[in-house]
Design a protein around this motif. Sequence first.
Motif, PDB file in Angstrom:
ATOM      1  N   SER A   1       0.811  -1.233   0.000  1.00  0.00           N
ATOM      2  CA  SER A   1       0.000   0.000   0.000  1.00  0.00           C
ATOM      3  C   SER A   1       0.839   1.276   0.000  1.00  0.00           C
ATOM      4  O   SER A   1       0.555   2.195  -0.780  1.00  0.00           O
ATOM      5  N   PRO A   2       1.865   1.403   0.828  1.00  0.00           N
ATOM      6  CA  PRO A   2       2.691   2.616   0.764  1.00  0.00           C
ATOM      7  C   PRO A   2       3.422   2.767  -0.577  1.00  0.00           C
ATOM      8  O   PRO A   2       3.592   3.882  -1.077  1.00  0.00           O
ATOM      9  N   ILE A   3       3.836   1.652  -1.165  1.00  0.00           N
ATOM     10  CA  ILE A   3       4.500   1.702  -2.469  1.00  0.00           C
ATOM     11  C   ILE A   3       3.533   2.246  -3.513  1.00  0.00           C
ATOM     12  O   ILE A   3       3.876   3.119  -4.314  1.00  0.00           O
ATOM     13  N   HIS A   4       2.319   1.736  -3.486  1.00  0.00           N
ATOM     14  CA  HIS A   4       1.298   2.215  -4.422  1.00  0.00           C
ATOM     15  C   HIS A   4       1.023   3.706  -4.204  1.00  0.00           C
ATOM     16  O   HIS A   4       0.839   4.452  -5.176  1.00  0.00           O
ATOM     17  N   GLY A   5       1.004   4.141  -2.967  1.00  0.00           N
ATOM     18  CA  GLY A   5       0.779   5.553  -2.675  1.00  0.00           C
ATOM     19  C   GLY A   5       1.844   6.440  -3.300  1.00  0.00           C
ATOM     20  O   GLY A   5       1.542   7.488  -3.881  1.00  0.00           O
ATOM     21  N   VAL A   6       3.090   6.024  -3.220  1.00  0.00           N
ATOM     22  CA  VAL A   6       4.187   6.787  -3.825  1.00  0.00           C
ATOM     23  C   VAL A   6       4.046   6.790  -5.347  1.00  0.00           C
ATOM     24  O   VAL A   6       4.222   7.831  -5.997  1.00  0.00           O
ATOM     25  N   LEU A   7       3.719   5.638  -5.930  1.00  0.00           N
ATOM     26  CA  LEU A   7       3.531   5.570  -7.386  1.00  0.00           C
ATOM     27  C   LEU A   7       2.414   6.505  -7.842  1.00  0.00           C
ATOM     28  O   LEU A   7       2.541   7.180  -8.872  1.00  0.00           O
ATOM     29  N   TYR A   8       1.327   6.555  -7.083  1.00  0.00           N
ATOM     30  CA  TYR A   8       0.215   7.431  -7.442  1.00  0.00           C
ATOM     31  C   TYR A   8       0.608   8.905  -7.306  1.00  0.00           C
ATOM     32  O   TYR A   8       0.221   9.732  -8.136  1.00  0.00           O
ATOM     33  N   MET A   9       1.384   9.244  -6.301  1.00  0.00           N
ATOM     34  CA  MET A   9       1.832  10.634  -6.157  1.00  0.00           C
ATOM     35  C   MET A   9       2.714  11.041  -7.335  1.00  0.00           C
ATOM     36  O   MET A   9       2.621  12.171  -7.831  1.00  0.00           O
ATOM     37  N   ILE A  10       3.550  10.139  -7.796  1.00  0.00           N
ATOM     38  CA  ILE A  10       4.369  10.425  -8.977  1.00  0.00           C
ATOM     39  C   ILE A  10       3.477  10.634 -10.189  1.00  0.00           C
ATOM     40  O   ILE A  10       3.689  11.556 -10.989  1.00  0.00           O
ATOM     41  N   TYR A  11       2.456   9.803 -10.340  1.00  0.00           N
ATOM     42  CA  TYR A  11       1.475   9.957 -11.423  1.00  0.00           C
ATOM     43  C   TYR A  11       0.820  11.331 -11.361  1.00  0.00           C
ATOM     44  O   TYR A  11       0.667  12.010 -12.383  1.00  0.00           O
ATOM     45  N   LEU A  12       0.445  11.773 -10.168  1.00  0.00           N
ATOM     46  CA  LEU A  12      -0.186  13.086 -10.010  1.00  0.00           C
ATOM     47  C   LEU A  12       0.746  14.208 -10.466  1.00  0.00           C
ATOM     48  O   LEU A  12       0.334  15.104 -11.221  1.00  0.00           O
ATOM     49  N   VAL A  13       1.986  14.160 -10.030  1.00  0.00           N
ATOM     50  CA  VAL A  13       2.955  15.202 -10.389  1.00  0.00           C
ATOM     51  C   VAL A  13       3.188  15.230 -11.893  1.00  0.00           C
ATOM     52  O   VAL A  13       3.182  16.297 -12.519  1.00  0.00           O
ATOM     53  N   LEU A  14       3.377  14.065 -12.504  1.00  0.00           N
ATOM     54  CA  LEU A  14       3.651  14.022 -13.939  1.00  0.00           C
ATOM     55  C   LEU A  14       2.430  14.409 -14.763  1.00  0.00           C
ATOM     56  O   LEU A  14       2.563  15.009 -15.832  1.00  0.00           O
ATOM     57  N   THR A  15       1.239  14.108 -14.267  1.00  0.00           N
ATOM     58  CA  THR A  15       0.014  14.524 -14.955  1.00  0.00           C
ATOM     59  C   THR A  15      -0.131  16.040 -14.906  1.00  0.00           C
ATOM     60  O   THR A  15      -0.467  16.673 -15.921  1.00  0.00           O
ATOM     61  N   ILE A  16       0.132  16.634 -13.766  1.00  0.00           N
ATOM     62  CA  ILE A  16       0.035  18.092 -13.654  1.00  0.00           C
ATOM     63  C   ILE A  16       1.088  18.762 -14.520  1.00  0.00           C
ATOM     64  O   ILE A  16       0.821  19.775 -15.183  1.00  0.00           O
ATOM     65  N   ASP A  17       2.291  18.191 -14.577  1.00  0.00           N
ATOM     66  CA  ASP A  17       3.334  18.721 -15.448  1.00  0.00           C
ATOM     67  C   ASP A  17       2.869  18.729 -16.905  1.00  0.00           C
ATOM     68  O   ASP A  17       3.004  19.733 -17.607  1.00  0.00           O
ATOM     69  N   LEU A  18       2.303  17.623 -17.367  1.00  0.00           N
ATOM     70  CA  LEU A  18       1.805  17.554 -18.741  1.00  0.00           C
ATOM     71  C   LEU A  18       0.639  18.503 -18.953  1.00  0.00           C
ATOM     72  O   LEU A  18       0.556  19.173 -19.983  1.00  0.00           O
ATOM     73  N   ALA A  19      -0.246  18.596 -17.977  1.00  0.00           N
ATOM     74  CA  ALA A  19      -1.407  19.481 -18.100  1.00  0.00           C
ATOM     75  C   ALA A  19      -0.982  20.936 -18.271  1.00  0.00           C
ATOM     76  O   ALA A  19      -1.556  21.671 -19.082  1.00  0.00           O
ATOM     77  N   ILE A  20       0.028  21.341 -17.545  1.00  0.00           N
ATOM     78  CA  ILE A  20       0.517  22.721 -17.651  1.00  0.00           C
ATOM     79  C   ILE A  20       1.148  22.951 -19.022  1.00  0.00           C
ATOM     80  O   ILE A  20       0.854  23.945 -19.691  1.00  0.00           O
ATOM     81  N   LYS A  21       1.982  22.025 -19.449  1.00  0.00           N
ATOM     82  CA  LYS A  21       2.683  22.209 -20.726  1.00  0.00           C
ATOM     83  C   LYS A  21       1.747  22.086 -21.926  1.00  0.00           C
ATOM     84  O   LYS A  21       1.937  22.751 -22.933  1.00  0.00           O
TER      85      LYS A  21
END
Length: 116
Positions: free
Chosen positions: A57-77
């Motif tokens: 579960s904590p591993i999945h949480g970190v993976l999802y946070m990375i997904y959030l950051v990279l999605t926001i990066d793409l959304a901005i660009k």
Amino acid sequence: MTTSTDGAAPARQSKVSGSLTRFRASAYVTGVGLLALCVTMIIEYGFGNATPAAVYSPIHGVLYMIYLVLTIDLAIKARWSIKSTVLVLLAGCVPFVSFVVERRVTHRVQAGRDIF
């Protein structure tokens, strides 16, 4: 006659291309990770063994946070709307949906259009 925005388009496309590649990788990893989380929940609640879920579960949480950051990066660009950004962020919460949304995002971003 050239305008000042002519040189900006290829540079912006290059930034979006890199962000899109990172987003695609994170969407796949998040999708597989979410399926793995579902398996650990079945093991925990169906078979009474909480160890796999406690570890993963904590591993999945970190993976999802990375997904959030990279999605926001793409959304901005890519200059997505707020609605599109939120919907893509939520796609990482539902099993199999991140795979579908990744394909849609890839096609729409490469075409230079908003997602929804």
